[in-house]
Design an enzyme around this catalytic site. Structure first.
Site, PDB file in Angstrom:
ATOM      1  N   LYS A  30      18.246 104.408  -9.952  1.00  0.00           N
ATOM      2  CA  LYS A  30      17.891 105.745 -10.425  1.00  0.00           C
ATOM      3  C   LYS A  30      19.138 106.589 -10.658  1.00  0.00           C
ATOM      4  O   LYS A  30      20.253 106.096 -10.623  1.00  0.00           O
ATOM      5  CB  LYS A  30      16.930 106.422  -9.444  1.00  0.00           C
ATOM      6  CG  LYS A  30      15.607 105.672  -9.269  1.00  0.00           C
ATOM      7  CD  LYS A  30      14.823 105.523 -10.565  1.00  0.00           C
ATOM      8  CE  LYS A  30      14.183 106.817 -11.015  1.00  0.00           C
ATOM      9  NZ  LYS A  30      13.309 106.629 -12.206  1.00  0.00           N
TER      10      LYS A  30
ATOM     11  N   HIS B  58      17.725 106.729 -18.497  1.00  0.00           N
ATOM     12  CA  HIS B  58      16.797 107.665 -19.152  1.00  0.00           C
ATOM     13  C   HIS B  58      17.572 108.680 -19.992  1.00  0.00           C
ATOM     14  O   HIS B  58      17.407 109.889 -19.847  1.00  0.00           O
ATOM     15  CB  HIS B  58      15.924 108.379 -18.109  1.00  0.00           C
ATOM     16  CG  HIS B  58      15.116 107.447 -17.266  1.00  0.00           C
ATOM     17  ND1 HIS B  58      14.162 106.605 -17.800  1.00  0.00           N
ATOM     18  CD2 HIS B  58      15.141 107.198 -15.929  1.00  0.00           C
ATOM     19  CE1 HIS B  58      13.614 105.891 -16.817  1.00  0.00           C
ATOM     20  NE2 HIS B  58      14.198 106.213 -15.688  1.00  0.00           N
TER      21      HIS B  58
ATOM     22  N   GLY C 171       0.298  95.899 -21.302  1.00  0.00           N
ATOM     23  CA  GLY C 171       1.672  95.836 -20.832  1.00  0.00           C
ATOM     24  C   GLY C 171       1.745  95.619 -19.335  1.00  0.00           C
ATOM     25  O   GLY C 171       0.732  95.562 -18.633  1.00  0.00           O
TER      26      GLY C 171
END
Length: 352
Positions: A77, A95, A188
């Site tokens: 993260k 991200h 998915g």
């Protein structure tokens, strides 16, 4: 290529207990000749001593900025705000390529330091298929939390658990009311996890994927009690829900879980909220009459850190063993370069 040195960092986020490499796979990396340094971490699901027993070196938590220049820093993260210049190659979920808030600032930190982001979301094969993902372990707890909220059994703050313990509270009990559930993106990884959790809860979810979202029946969507969104959009598409839909008299929907959490991005298919929820406050009320509750936690697999880490590490291991300038890692670097160009960011070249 010089000998690879991987540096497994402590996660800055306090609720993140996962790891991209578990001790058993660390042993395989070390046995292959890769140097692996592991930072101490009080929250990681596997303690440092297990990595040391596998032949890894240890380091203090957060010491990665002082790692050798050619070390590849491995995490999951977000990074802390400092240092302002990132000099290493970093492997994690950045991200930063879909114009998310803070993305440009992060890429400028890499450009200023001469480092590079090798984003795990873009570690793909020649066909664009992801090679390592947590998807199932995002969809499963996401749907589980939605069920528990809908049944009035969700307690906060959330805490890491195991699948067995989660299933024990997820299974239906006498007197539980029946409800309908919809999973969008059901084919998915995340969608399959959500469908499996609903099944554990005694609910057979309606499953939508590309065919159903291409010509979306929004009234049918609003006609379900619980909705889990597991679609990771890569292009701008018409939203599945709009703010005005929440006030529609046709809305039966009471619980919404957004597994994808693309809030702030133009690719967001659920632009009906402006901030995620978290472990301390996992639910946000979007409407009062009739009620509509939102769950939008962006690190759902961390709720099942043991299972999710073990699966992810198994998928990532062969990619780390093949680490180099070409192949999947070369595609990661190309995507980083493209993102910088799109923002007009001039990079310092990495020089090991």
């Amino acid at each position: 290529m010089t000998e690879l040195h991987l540096w497994l960092r402590h996660e800055h986020r306090t609720t993140e207990r996962r790891t991209p490499v578990v001790p058993a796979d660390a042993r395989r990396l070390v046995d292959s000749g890769i140097t692996l340094t592991v930072e101490e971490s009080p929250q990681r699901i596997f303690p440092l001593r297990e990595y040391e027993a596998a032949g890894c070196g240890g380091a203090p938590a957060g010491s990665w900025p002082t790692a050798p220049r050619d070390a590849v820093v491995l995490g999951l993260k977000e990074l802390p705000d400092a240092p302002g210049e990132l000099t290493h190659r970093h492997v994690y979920f950045g991200h930063a390529y879909k114009r998310q808030p803070g993305a440009a600032g992060l890429l400028r930190r890499f450009a200023a330091g001469g480092g590079a982001l090798l984003d795990l979301e873009y570690l793909v094969d020649e066909e664009g298929r992801r090679l390592a993902a947590f998807g199932f372990w995002a969809g499963y707890p996401g749907a589980a939390l939605a069920v528990l909220r809908h049944r009035g059994r969700l307690t906060a703050p959330l805490a890491p658990t195991t699948k067995d313990d989660l299933d024990a509270v997820l299974r239906p009990r006498p007197g539980d009311p029946e409800f309908t559930a919809l999973v969008i993106g059901a084919l998915g990884r995340s969608g399959r996890g959500a469908v499996a959790a609903f099944r554990t809860a005694g609910v057979e979810a309606v499953r939508w994927d590309l065919a159903e979202t291409r010509d979306l029946d929004r009234r049918a969507l609003l006609g379900h009690d619980v909705l889990v969104n597991a679609v990771l959009a890569t292009t701008v598409v018409p939203p599945f829900l709009r703010p005005r839909d929440l006030d529609s008299p046709a809305r039966r929907l009471r619980t919404l879980c957004d597994v994808t959490c693309d809030v702030g991005s133009p690719f967001n298919v659920l632009p009906v909220y402006d901030r995620t929820t978290d472990w301390a406050e996992p639910v946000r009320r979007l409407r009062e009459r009739p009620p509509l509750d939102l769950i939008a936690i962006d690190n759902l697999p961390a709720l099942l850190p043991g299972e999710s880490s073990t699966d992810f590490s198994a998928a990532l291991l062969p990619q780390l063993l093949a680490f180099g300038p070409g192949g999947a890692w070369g595609r990661c670097l190309d995507r980083f370069d493209q993102a910088c160009r799109e923002l007009g960011i001039e990079k310092r070249e990495f020089d090991s």
